[in-house]
Write a protein that holds these residues in place. Structure first.
Motif, PDB file in Angstrom:
ATOM      1  N   SER A 129       0.733  -1.272   0.072  1.00  0.00           N
ATOM      2  CA  SER A 129       0.208  -0.053   0.054  1.00  0.00           C
ATOM      3  C   SER A 129       0.788   1.323  -0.033  1.00  0.00           C
ATOM      4  O   SER A 129       0.471   2.237  -0.553  1.00  0.00           O
ATOM      5  CB  SER A 129      -0.891  -0.160   1.157  1.00  0.00           C
ATOM      6  N   GLN A 130       2.167   1.307   0.580  1.00  0.00           N
ATOM      7  CA  GLN A 130       2.620   2.518   0.568  1.00  0.00           C
ATOM      8  C   GLN A 130       3.299   2.857  -0.694  1.00  0.00           C
ATOM      9  O   GLN A 130       3.511   3.876  -1.105  1.00  0.00           O
ATOM     10  CB  GLN A 130       3.929   2.082   1.608  1.00  0.00           C
ATOM     11  N   ASP A 131       3.810   1.722  -1.527  1.00  0.00           N
ATOM     12  CA  ASP A 131       4.113   1.825  -2.899  1.00  0.00           C
ATOM     13  C   ASP A 131       3.014   2.552  -3.828  1.00  0.00           C
ATOM     14  O   ASP A 131       3.462   3.433  -4.715  1.00  0.00           O
ATOM     15  CB  ASP A 131       4.668   0.683  -3.419  1.00  0.00           C
ATOM     16  N   PRO A 185      -4.258  -4.425  -3.466  1.00  0.00           N
ATOM     17  CA  PRO A 185      -5.476  -5.278  -3.885  1.00  0.00           C
ATOM     18  C   PRO A 185      -6.482  -5.554  -2.636  1.00  0.00           C
ATOM     19  O   PRO A 185      -7.839  -5.436  -2.801  1.00  0.00           O
ATOM     20  CB  PRO A 185      -4.930  -6.444  -4.541  1.00  0.00           C
ATOM     21  N   GLN A 186      -5.974  -6.024  -1.575  1.00  0.00           N
ATOM     22  CA  GLN A 186      -6.960  -6.321  -0.710  1.00  0.00           C
ATOM     23  C   GLN A 186      -7.702  -5.073   0.129  1.00  0.00           C
ATOM     24  O   GLN A 186      -8.884  -5.312   0.580  1.00  0.00           O
ATOM     25  CB  GLN A 186      -6.289  -7.010   0.749  1.00  0.00           C
ATOM     26  N   GLN A 187      -7.130  -4.123   0.147  1.00  0.00           N
ATOM     27  CA  GLN A 187      -7.702  -3.014   0.542  1.00  0.00           C
ATOM     28  C   GLN A 187      -8.878  -2.438  -0.407  1.00  0.00           C
ATOM     29  O   GLN A 187      -9.967  -1.945  -0.035  1.00  0.00           O
ATOM     30  CB  GLN A 187      -6.490  -1.451   0.834  1.00  0.00           C
ATOM     31  N   GLU A 209      -0.858  -2.649 -15.968  1.00  0.00           N
ATOM     32  CA  GLU A 209      -0.589  -3.462 -14.830  1.00  0.00           C
ATOM     33  C   GLU A 209      -1.782  -3.477 -13.769  1.00  0.00           C
ATOM     34  O   GLU A 209      -1.981  -4.446 -13.005  1.00  0.00           O
ATOM     35  CB  GLU A 209       0.691  -2.888 -14.190  1.00  0.00           C
ATOM     36  N   GLN A 210      -2.200  -2.378 -13.687  1.00  0.00           N
ATOM     37  CA  GLN A 210      -3.514  -2.101 -12.831  1.00  0.00           C
ATOM     38  C   GLN A 210      -4.732  -3.131 -13.262  1.00  0.00           C
ATOM     39  O   GLN A 210      -5.253  -3.666 -12.231  1.00  0.00           O
ATOM     40  CB  GLN A 210      -4.060  -0.798 -12.700  1.00  0.00           C
ATOM     41  N   LEU A 211      -4.828  -3.306 -14.422  1.00  0.00           N
ATOM     42  CA  LEU A 211      -5.855  -4.081 -14.931  1.00  0.00           C
ATOM     43  C   LEU A 211      -5.487  -5.600 -14.538  1.00  0.00           C
ATOM     44  O   LEU A 211      -6.489  -6.568 -14.446  1.00  0.00           O
ATOM     45  CB  LEU A 211      -6.175  -3.898 -16.297  1.00  0.00           C
ATOM     46  N   VAL A 240      -8.663  -8.782  -7.533  1.00  0.00           N
ATOM     47  CA  VAL A 240      -9.774  -8.215  -7.064  1.00  0.00           C
ATOM     48  C   VAL A 240     -11.036  -8.609  -7.605  1.00  0.00           C
ATOM     49  O   VAL A 240     -11.904  -8.950  -6.876  1.00  0.00           O
ATOM     50  CB  VAL A 240      -9.518  -6.619  -7.240  1.00  0.00           C
ATOM     51  N   VAL A 241     -11.340  -8.769  -8.793  1.00  0.00           N
ATOM     52  CA  VAL A 241     -12.748  -8.887  -9.198  1.00  0.00           C
ATOM     53  C   VAL A 241     -13.113 -10.322  -8.882  1.00  0.00           C
ATOM     54  O   VAL A 241     -14.316 -10.642  -8.545  1.00  0.00           O
ATOM     55  CB  VAL A 241     -12.893  -8.634 -10.702  1.00  0.00           C
TER      56      VAL A 241
END
Length: 380
Positions: free
Chosen positions: A245-247, A282-284, A318-320, A327-328
């Protein structure tokens, strides 16, 4: 439940490199994002509609038609179709054509946009924004459902014995969402017709979204379309993820600080605390998104904005990957387990055809000018 991505198609300088993509590069990037969305298992790709720099998606049907030819499963949508400044006759024809070309993989979201000058560019008065949205959609709704339309209104020339062509595929119009950030009149409009209501859910605190959707659900039930929890609801949102998350926060901060819609206002920390913007692991993102159900109820569509503010295409792809792989699948499973049996799934062309009693040949044949009759065996 449907999951997907939407784009506003902004051409924005990457604040970390100082480079601004060309319009051509940005358009090709939007196509690449749509293709990636199908590859990673998402359900929907939606594009906005803008007619001014720094945005490029001025012709959604052109882009979506091209993407339809490059995909097999992806549902194609608009994130805004400007019902106020587009001619409803042209909307009826353009999106019926797209519906045929995509084999029914299309729906659209009516909206008024967020650019005031677009009104005079198309000969309209921004002070009539809500009345235009109401009158134009009334006409569009009829054009898709009546073979011959006689109509008279305030904001366009009358129609006499007019037939919009092509007719909707299988006799069933594309499903319509009505999108709004702040206008209760649009929630009322969606409820009146039994259409979907899409809350942008990016800029405002959750209490605002909760009130808007509660109003829509209440009025949906009032008009007899079903119980309040059966109303068709969609949400927007923006996320940025890294495994740590920090990244994610460190990488996204310069984009947030300089974004056309976010920058130079509240800090990233304030915005993620007060709005649904989620920057983290992703968990957040999973936990935050599952929490939306607590204040809007069970809903049918979740779209994420992934490519705003100058993020390079490589980063977006990369996000996708993270969205589709990590996530999905979890969100899909969790939301499905929580949804009661009487709450409908997201509408699709096949489900709408089934609800209408099956597919129908909607072809309209011209009447012979001499005999006044249609060809034998044809319908009008």
């Amino acid at each position: 439940m449907q999951f997907g991505v939407f784009t506003v198609g902004d051409v924005t300088v990457d604040p970390t490199t100082g480079r601004e993509p060309t319009e051509h590069e940005r358009i090709k990037a939007m196509v690449a994002i749509a293709l990636k969305a199908e590859e990673v298992g998402l359900d929907v790709f939606a594009t906005g509609e803008h007619h001014n720099p720094p945005f490029v998606p001025s012709s959604p049907t052109t882009m979506l038609g091209y993407i339809a030819a490059r995909t097999e499963r992806l549902l194609l949508s608009t994130a805004t179709t400007l019902i106020t400044t587009n001619d409803p006759v042209k909307i009826a024809e353009d999106y019926a054509m797209l519906q045929h070309l995509s084999a029914g993989r299309v729906d659209l979201m009516m909206g008024r946009g967020n650019t005031g000058p677009v009104y005079p560019w198309f000969g309209k008065d921004i002070r009539a924004g809500i009345p235009l949205a109401i009158e134009n959609y009334d006409l569009l709704h009829r054009l898709w459902r009546e073979d011959v339309v006689d109509w008279k209104g305030k904001y366009r020339t009358p129609l006499q014995s007019f037939t919009s062509t092509p007719r909707p595929l299988d006799g069933v119009p594309p499903f319509v969402w009505h999108g709004s950030i702040r206008s209760p009149e649009i929630a009322e409009q969606a409820a009146y017709y039994g259409d979907g209501f899409f809350a942008n859910h990016i800029f405002w605190p959750k209490e605002h979204t909760q009130r808007m959707i509660a109003l829509y659900r209440q009025r949906y039930a009032h008009y007899g379309h079903g119980s309040a929890d059966q109303a068709i609801v969609g949400l927007g949102g923006q996320v940025f993820m890294r495994r740590n998350s920090q990244d994610a926060v460190r990488e996204f901060r310069p984009y947030f600080d300089n974004a056309p819609v976010y920058g130079h206002g509240p800090s990233l920390e304030e915005f993620t605390r007060e709005t649904p913007l989620t920057v983290g692991s992703p968990q957040q993102v999973i936990d935050r998104t599952l929490g939306f159900r607590e204040y809007v109820g069970d809903y049918q569509r979740q779209l994420f904005l992934m490519d705003h503010a100058g993020l390079p295409l490589k980063t977006v792809l990369e996000q996708l990957d993270l969205l589709g792989e990590e996530v999905v699948p979890v969100l899909r499973k969790e939301f499905a387990a929580l949804r009661p049996a009487h709450v409908p799934e997201a509408p699709t062309h096949s489900s709408l055809v089934a609800a209408a009693g099956g597919a129908k040949d909607s072809t309209v044949h011209a009447v012979d000018d001499v005999t006044g009759k249609a060809p034998e065996g044809a319908t009008r």
